[in-house]
Design an enzyme around this catalytic site. Sequence first.
Site, PDB file in Angstrom:
ATOM      1  N   SER A 148       0.804  -0.973  -0.089  1.00 22.49           N
ATOM      2  CA  SER A 148      -0.088   0.007  -0.040  1.00 22.49           C
ATOM      3  C   SER A 148       1.026   1.243   0.147  1.00 22.49           C
ATOM      4  CB  SER A 148      -0.941   0.041   1.275  1.00 22.49           C
ATOM      5  OG  SER A 148      -1.443   1.248   1.194  1.00 22.49           O
ATOM      6  N   TYR A 161      -1.075  -0.895  10.388  1.00 27.05           N
ATOM      7  CA  TYR A 161      -1.424  -1.282   8.644  1.00 27.05           C
ATOM      8  C   TYR A 161      -0.239  -0.898   8.149  1.00 27.05           C
ATOM      9  CZ  TYR A 161      -3.359  -1.209   4.086  1.00 27.05           C
ATOM     10  OH  TYR A 161      -3.886  -1.534   2.770  1.00 27.05           O
TER      11      TYR A 161
END
Length: 264
Positions: A148, A161
């Site tokens: 990401s 995350y």
Amino acid sequence: MRLMDKAAIVVGAGQTPGHAIGNGRATAILFAREGARVLLVDRDLASADETRVLIEREGGTASTFRADVTVDSQCKAVVDACVERFGRIDVLHNNVGIGAGDQSITEVSEEAFVRILNVNLKGPFSMCRHAIPVMRAQKSGVITNISSIAAVAATTTLTAYRASKAALNALTQNIAIDNAAYGIRANAIMPGLIDTPMAIEGNAKRLNIDKQELIEQRGKRVPMGHMGSAWDVAYAALFLASDEAKFITGVLLPVDGGQSCRVG
Ligand SMILES: NC(=O)c1ccc[n+]([C@@H]2O[C@H](COP(=O)([O-])OP(=O)(O)OC[C@H]3O[C@@H](n4cnc5c(N)ncnc54)[C@H](O)[C@@H]3O)[C@@H](O)[C@H]2O)c1
């Protein structure tokens, strides 16, 4: 037919229910359209089966396998199943990733932190460590990890995350360097804001706002003026998996409409 006769594993090939197609499902469908036989892996077998039906309707070849990436022995079973069913592993595509429960450093619970790292980092680690010996014996193989842009740009609420995806980038480059001499390539794709159910349905609920409003808000944050779709991620994955990318390894590729290179 850019993946003609190749055997591919897509981990996280089902999807969170919602209005749009997820990254894993779009990638599995595209791989099959381009000639690959695809092993569709998910902890939600019914969802992987929906992907299989979509592929078979188009005349593609796919089969499903239930596994939870947090369980190392189940990752080994995925690798064994692919070799048993397709005879080899040309492509390992690690799509599974979660962010639910993440918060800023003082808010995130230890349980959520460990769970997110377990799924996003240890999952791909387990898949890779079992698939690589098969690829080494073949003297070829491609690994693509879905990271990401959060890995390279801080957002206060994405503590676990972000850490998991940054570590996944590092793991990917280590795998690339350690295995280049065996003909194995490893790259990561860093999606930006993508219009998938996990991002929209999940966050609309969490933020208690209307889905359409969230779609517009997210679109405005992207230099190109709109979110990407799962197909944008899938086409990047197709290129990296194909022989067209045969000299590309250790790359961390943003698919983000320019978001990660914007200053201010
Ligand atoms: N949508 C975005 O805006 C965006 C942005 C950046 C990165 N990403 C990354 O894209 C990837 C996922 O995208 P998606 O849209 O396909 O998500 P998705 O939720 O639709 O699909 C993921 C699949 O993974 C499965 N899964 C979850 N935990 C699992 C586990 N422990 N073991 C096995 N399967 C498991 C789910 O059942 C689901 O079918 C993630 O890695 C995510 O971090 C998405």
